[in-house]
Design a protein around this motif. Structure first.
Motif, PDB file in Angstrom:
ATOM      1  N   LEU A  59      28.515  32.528  26.649  1.00 51.99           N
ATOM      2  CA  LEU A  59      27.235  32.700  25.942  1.00 51.99           C
ATOM      3  C   LEU A  59      26.161  31.882  26.655  1.00 51.99           C
ATOM      4  O   LEU A  59      26.426  30.729  27.037  1.00 51.99           O
ATOM      5  N   PRO A  60      24.951  32.411  26.799  1.00 52.76           N
ATOM      6  CA  PRO A  60      23.870  31.584  27.343  1.00 52.76           C
ATOM      7  C   PRO A  60      23.617  30.378  26.428  1.00 52.76           C
ATOM      8  O   PRO A  60      23.875  30.445  25.227  1.00 52.76           O
TER       9      PRO A  60
ATOM     10  N   GLY B 161      16.853  36.449  36.979  1.00 52.56           N
ATOM     11  CA  GLY B 161      17.775  35.716  36.104  1.00 52.56           C
ATOM     12  C   GLY B 161      19.075  36.479  35.941  1.00 52.56           C
ATOM     13  O   GLY B 161      19.146  37.676  36.222  1.00 52.56           O
ATOM     14  N   LEU B 162      20.115  35.772  35.491  1.00 54.97           N
ATOM     15  CA  LEU B 162      21.428  36.427  35.368  1.00 54.97           C
ATOM     16  C   LEU B 162      21.821  36.673  33.919  1.00 54.97           C
ATOM     17  O   LEU B 162      22.824  37.284  33.639  1.00 54.97           O
ATOM     18  N   THR B 163      21.035  36.138  32.977  1.00 57.98           N
ATOM     19  CA  THR B 163      21.450  36.374  31.583  1.00 57.98           C
ATOM     20  C   THR B 163      21.135  37.831  31.215  1.00 57.98           C
ATOM     21  O   THR B 163      20.274  38.461  31.836  1.00 57.98           O
TER      22      THR B 163
ATOM     23  N   SER C  21      30.940  37.826  34.234  1.00 55.80           N
ATOM     24  CA  SER C  21      30.780  36.462  34.803  1.00 55.80           C
ATOM     25  C   SER C  21      29.922  35.661  33.837  1.00 55.80           C
ATOM     26  O   SER C  21      29.324  36.201  32.913  1.00 55.80           O
ATOM     27  N   GLY C  22      29.826  34.378  34.066  1.00 56.81           N
ATOM     28  CA  GLY C  22      29.080  33.465  33.189  1.00 56.81           C
ATOM     29  C   GLY C  22      27.584  33.730  33.292  1.00 56.81           C
ATOM     30  O   GLY C  22      27.147  34.512  34.138  1.00 56.81           O
TER      31      GLY C  22
ATOM     32  N   LEU D  48      24.303  42.783  37.630  1.00 60.76           N
ATOM     33  CA  LEU D  48      25.496  42.347  36.886  1.00 60.76           C
ATOM     34  C   LEU D  48      26.161  43.517  36.194  1.00 60.76           C
ATOM     35  O   LEU D  48      27.333  43.591  36.012  1.00 60.76           O
ATOM     36  N   LEU D  49      25.337  44.458  35.829  1.00 61.22           N
ATOM     37  CA  LEU D  49      25.831  45.483  34.913  1.00 61.22           C
ATOM     38  C   LEU D  49      26.792  46.434  35.600  1.00 61.22           C
ATOM     39  O   LEU D  49      26.443  47.071  36.574  1.00 61.22           O
TER      40      LEU D  49
END
Lengths: 541, 197, 94, 353
Positions: free
Chosen positions: A187-188, A494-496, A518-519, A532-533
């Motif tokens: 979780l962010p 960003g990666l979130t 991934s985190g 990421l998706l």
């Protein structure tokens, strides 16, 4: 929506003024309404600073000053700092955990309108003689205060219920609606901050409701809870009030810390340092936060033997806060820092919040607390933590997510001007108050002895600078809404999860339900950097 | 939003697969906040009972309230039997048990009103003393929750008659059950704190 | 206990509910009887507290199905109760 | 760890300790230390400031160093080197603050128990807070005044109560404060050590006149104190109006001619906080209303004309108390605070009401 669609899609204003269950609409409703209340609170603050610029009563007399001071405190706390984070949470929790909407959409809309009603009722109380007992409304003063006090208490119950509904919604959504692959350790940290905050709201707000009901009954129904002649106990009110109000200050800072933990990794292109320690520190702060409330009562009629346990817990709670501060510093260490406005505000948060945090440890030491309690030292401490801390984090969050919410980019130079004025204004306004408090200026006074004139003059100048600092911000937001250049779906790389969908996100947030592998801050690794998706196979296959 | 048939077989579990029904979870969070709400009232009552004791405690009639406790226990029992019935797809039996719950709830409330009136006759009122204030405030708020429960049960009763509930859609009755049993537990704590200690 | 995701028929538990109800009724009757005795106040209070906790636990576990549902629900229910005890202790002591 | 960085670390910590020590010695932000407790609290404050400076410099220094050194170079959009955690580091910055905080806690506890020790020969003084004035009662001498006089070096146990809302008895110079809570007596132990006059302030919001609720504590030698007590316990001193007593420095404001307007004098001395008089913005209900006082003044006391009655009511309020109001609630020191010209103008103004 592709970029062309954003250009052409008329901004459908009407849905913001109706009962709408889309969490993004409710988020924006919260953000805009609370910002208006922030400006109202700011005007009240300027009235106070104008009165306090010179010794002697020149603008407001005693009663008016107390009413302005009380409503400045109540508006800023209950109608700005606590609900604005409900706005951020509403908008970004579903996006960050890969859900389509909140667990209870209608409860979500109900929480906004309960908050709006509570806010208007509090404004109404101002015209009925106004509550003039400070936001703490200690008894028996709040029992003999004018009628506006009852209305004020009712508005607090409404706002408390609204934040309770919000907390139930956030907790249920986070626990049950995370996308596949989004485990708790992925979780962010903003979501972790909201878990810790919602825990506190759930457990502490009802006790405030109880206290306010007792005050209302004493004022209206003639009960004798706090009437000392009939055996009532004013210290009971203080215990009930502070059992809510100290967790409330953590409710005000934990989401802010969450936003800072989101911003630092993105703009130093480096993974957050000690992810689990930060997440656990948030929970430690919220659990410990429920056990420290009596450090607000060291000089009160509290039984003296009770002070030491609360000094101990108040001291312990400084450790997790310290862990978070050092982890943030370690995050930007060896990073590649790009000085965008959100990053500057986040750095400003660190330097201002550290002043507030350290003076907090001063206040935990009982002998020093006995001297400076209820003086301007406390006013300076709380403003450094709330204005220097939470509001800097809120500004950072607004600039950071402005491209995602509106699809357009804000103006960088205006943002930097806003930061400069805000940072200098905060230091100029609140540093002199530390001195005034220690030298003997009590709190909540409409007039003071001549020896404090220069310190108060400095504070008023700082206040004026802070007032003007909101102008570049407002201008920036309004102009960029209309003419800002398009920001695309991921301007900050960003990666979130909220950056993996278009901005503004479509009605149901994600074209296809995301699969998290991934985190939230896995920079540097090849897989982390690119898209990421991965399209999860449609549910039907 | 049923649980995701995700191709990913690793042990990363999504919210949907935790096996928690989100409506029930929301209800339990609400119950947690209610625990703290009644906690505040009970702390107030205990504070006055311990720090400034008065003789008005003797006015209370334990046997009458004991019967009231039985009544509330009975209604809890009825609710849980009703839930068990609907899970066997017997809506008529659920309606019957809901009816019992409503009747017992009303009897409990009238028992409380009777007790309040008899105490008022002996001079113990909301404004007479600290004990009076805290006692009446706490029991009245509990009574309010019982009233809300009775209204909720009536709504469920009507919905059951209209075939609103079946073995697969019984979440509404479960929520009502959780709320009603919680109100019953609060009464058990109040019964002990006021009358027995 | 079989896995009872609330969908589809499950066999009845009436027997357990009847037993639990009878135990609760018995405890309440015993409490009323205990109240009429005149024994040392502290012991009597201690007994009352323990009995009420047992009753609360019984209702929570069986009537509210806490023993079959996920332990998270029990944590959500018992956590605030402990917090209340801590709050009440410090409020009364000051 | 390379030798160079260990050396750097040692140097930094030494520099920090030196800075912290220097700050602790020289920081002087507290009012004059006029009681035994003040010296101990000031030492605690110095140590807190020293530690705070060290922590402040470490955090701000690290922040500024990082901002300067780790700036993103132009055009370099790659990610930085990644390290997600370092257990030793995390252990260090958990343990060291914990040790620091424990040290502060133990030291504070020691200071607390030292400053609240009761000696057997302490003098009891009752402090009575009331909406917008402090009153002091010396039970051993049966004297009740609105100014506090204390013999130097004699330990005093204040028994603080209130007649209405919560007030907070605070003497900044003594570093002592305790709330006056309705329904209970709160204690506070002080041993004054420095001669002189120090302000007393109310620190808890108590209503409209909260900022006006100030008084004065005078620490004097044993003899002066006994002389003052004798003065108080004898017949109430009746200095005739012309003789101007010692004017306490704190609130005396020279009256320029422009300010010699009745309503502005009424406002400057906060009469409106306790008396209703719309013309001058008076709204308080602590004392009798002054609406139409011009006519009623003459009738209040037999054989006393309106002007004499008003002059006496301002300078010696308890000489005649209107029915339904309690003596001892109006400040007694207006005679010292208001200059005679202002008094004349104020009475003229009241006579026209």
């Amino acid at each position: 929506m592709t970029n062309e669609e954003i250009m052409t899609a008329p901004i459908r204003w009407r849905r913001y003024f109706k009962w709408n269950t889309d969490h993004k609409v409710i988020g924006v409703q919260y953000l805009v309404t609370t910002f208006i209340f922030f400006l109202i609170g700011g005007v009240l603050a300027m009235m106070m600073r104008a009165e306090l610029a010179q010794p002697g009563k020149d603008i407001l007399d005693g009663a008016q000053y107390n009413a302005v001071m009380t409503n400045h405190g109540s508006v800023m706390i209950f109608l700005w700092i606590i609900p604005v984070f409900a706005g951020f949470a509403n908008y970004f929790i579903p996006l960050m955990i890969g859900a389509e909407d909140m667990a209870f959409p209608n409860l979500n809309a109900a929480s906004y309108f309960t908050f709006l009603l509570g806010g208007l009722v509090m404004m109404g109380s101002f015209f009925l003689g106004g509550a003039n007992t400070g936001w703490t409304a200690y008894v028996p003063l709040s029992i003999i205060a004018p009628d506006g006090q009852t209305i004020w208490a009712v508005s607090l119950i409404l706002v408390g219920t609204s934040s309770l509904m919000g907390a139930i919604n956030f907790m249920t959504t986070i626990v049950t609606m995370r996308a596949p692959g989004m485990t708790f350790w992925r979780l962010p940290l903003f979501v972790w901050g909201m878990i810790a905050t919602s825990l506190l709201v759930l457990l502490a707000t009802p006790v405030l409701t109880t206290g306010l009901i007792l005050v209302i009954l004493d004022r209206v129904a003639g009960t004798v809870f706090f009437d000392a002649n009939a055996g009532g106990d004013p210290i009971l009110y203080q215990n009930i009030f502070w059992f809510y109000s100290h967790p409330a200050v953590y409710i005000m800072i934990l989401p802010g810390m969450g936003i800072i933990s989101e911003i630092f990794p993105v703009f130093s292109r480096k993974s957050i340092f000690g992810y689990r320690m930060i997440a656990l520190s948030s929970l430690a702060i919220s659990v410990l936060g429920l056990t420290v409330w009596a450090h607000h009562m060291f000089t009160s009629g509290l039984n003296p033997g009770m002070r030491v346990p609360f000094m101990i817990t108040s001291m312990i709670i400084a450790v997790p806060t310290g862990v978070k501060m050092f982890s943030w510093l370690a995050t930007i260490w060896d990073g590649k820092i790009s000085f965008t406005t959100p990053m500057i505000f986040a750095l400003g948060f660190i330097s201002l919040f550290v002043i507030g945090g350290i003076t907090g440890i001063f206040l935990a030491a009982i002998p020093f607390n006995i001297h400076v309690h209820d003086t301007y030292f406390i006013v300076a401490h709380l403003h450094f933590v709330l204005f220097g801390g939470s509001v800097s984090a809120i500004y950072a969050g607004v600039y950071y997510w402005f491209p995602k919410i509106t699809g357009r980019m804000y103006n960088e130079t205006l943002g930097k001007i806003h930061f400069g004025m805000n940072f200098v204004g905060t230091l100029l306004t609140y540093l002199p108050m530390f001195l005034a408090g220690m030298l003997g200026m009590p709190r909540r006074v409409a007039d003071y002895a001549p020896e404090f004139t220069e310190l108060n003059l400095l504070a008023t100048l700082g206040g004026i600078l802070l007032a003007f600092s909101t102008i570049p911000f407002l201008y920036n937001v309004i102009v960029s809404l209309a003419k800002g250049e398009l920001a695309g779906s991921n301007p900050w790389r960003g990666l979130t999860l909220e950056w993996q969908t278009s901005s503004p996100p479509p009605e149901h947030n994600f074209e296809s339900s995301p699969l998290v592998t991934s985190g939230p801050y896995d920079y540097g690794s090849a897989e982390g950097a690119q898209e990421l998706l991965e399209l999860a196979p449609a549910a039907g296959d | 939003m049923g649980s995701q048939t995700s191709a990913l077989k690793d042990h990363f579990r999504a919210g949907g697969e935790l096996g928690i029904n989100h409506i029930k979870l929301g209800m339990w969070f609400f119950i947690a906040s209610e625990v703290m709400f009644f906690g505040g009232l009970i702390a107030t009552f205990l504070n006055f009972k311990i720090n400034s004791p008065t003789l008005e405690g003797e006015l209370l009639d334990v046997t009458l309230v004991g019967i009231n406790t039985f009544i509330l226990l009975g209604s809890s029992f009825a609710v849980v039997l009703g839930l068990d019935a609907i899970r066997q797809d017997k809506p008529r039996q659920l309606a019957f048990y809901l009816g019992i719950t409503i009747v017992l709830g009303v009897i409990f409330l009238s028992g409380q009103v009777f007790e309040f009136r008899s105490l008022a006759a002996e001079g113990l009122t909301l404004t007479s003393s600290v004990f009076g204030s805290s006692f009446f405030t706490m029991t009245s708020f509990h009574g309010l929750h019982v009233l809300i429960g009775v209204l909720w049960a009536s709504r469920n009763f009507i919905k059951t008659l209209r075939g609103g509930y079946s073995s697969s859609t019984s979440i509404g009755i479960e929520l009502f059950g959780i709320y009603w049993h919680f109100v019953d537990i609060v009464w058990i704590i109040l019964f002990t704190v006021i009358y027995l200690i | 206990m079989e896995n009872n995701i609330a969908s589809g028929k499950t066999e009845s538990h009436v027997r357990t509910y009847v037993y639990v109800f009878l135990i609760l009724a018995a405890i309440t009757a015993f409490e009323i009887y205990l109240n009429s005795l005149t024994i040392v106040q502290e012991i009597q209070n201690g007994l009352f507290l323990i009995l009420s906790l047992i009753k609360a636990a019984l209702i929570g576990a069986f009537f509210m199905h806490l023993h079959t549902d996920s332990k998270f629900f029990t944590f959500i229910f018992v956590g605030p109760a402990l917090l209340f005890i801590m709050f009440a202790f410090f409020t009364i002591a000051s | 760890m390379k030798e160079r960085s260990i050396l750097a670390l040692v140097i930094i910590t030494l520099v920090m300790l030196a800075i912290g020590y220097l700050v602790a010695i020289n920081v002087d932000v507290m009012p004059v230390a006029a009681s035994s407790r003040a010296l101990l609290v000031d030492d605690l404050a110095r140590i807190l400031f020293g530690l705070a400076t060290v922590v402040f410099i470490i955090v701000q220094g690290a922040l500024i160093y990082a901002v300067v050194r780790f700036r993103k170079r132009k055009g370099d959009n790659s990610d930085a080197i990644q390290y997600r955690g370092n257990n030793t580091l995390e252990l260090i910055w958990t343990v060291i603050p914990a040790i620091l905080v424990t040290f502060i806690g133990i030291y504070s506890f020691r200071v607390l128990s030292e400053i609240e020790v009761h000696s057997d020969d302490e003098m009891v003084v009752e402090v009575i807070g009331q909406q917008f004035i402090w009153q002091f009662r010396y039970p051993s001498y049966d004297v009740r005044t609105q100014e506090l006089h204390l013999p130097v070096g004699q330990q005093v146990r204040f028994e603080i109560t209130t007649l209405d809302v919560i007030h907070s008895f605070w003497v900044p110079a003594f570093r002592a404060k305790r709330d006056a809570t309705p329904g209970q007596v709160s204690e506070l132990v002080i041993t004054p050590t420095e001669l002189g006059s120090y302000p007393i302030r109310c620190a808890e919001l108590c209503g409209v006149g909260h900022s006006v609720m100030n008084s004065l504590v005078t620490v004097e030698s044993e003899e002066d104190f006994l002389k003052w007590i004798a003065e108080q316990s004898g017949v109430l001193p009746t200095p005739d109006l012309e003789e101007t007593g010692s004017i306490p420095a704190e609130t005396e404001i020279a009256a320029e001619p422009a300010q010699l307007v009745g309503s502005s004098i009424f406002g400057r001395y906060d009469c409106g906080v306790c008396h209703v008089l719309d013309d001058a913005g008076g709204f308080g209900h602590v004392g009798p209303t002054l609406e139409g006082i011009g006519e009623t003044a003459a009738a209040r006391e037999p054989a006393v004309d309106a002007r004499a009655y008003l002059l006496k009511s301002i300078t010696r309020p308890d000489a005649f108390v209107v029915a339904g109001y309690s003596a001892g609630s109006m400040p007694q020191n207006y005679e010292d605070r208001i200059s005679s010209e202002e008094l004349e103008v104020l009475v003229d103004y009241l006579l026209t009401q």
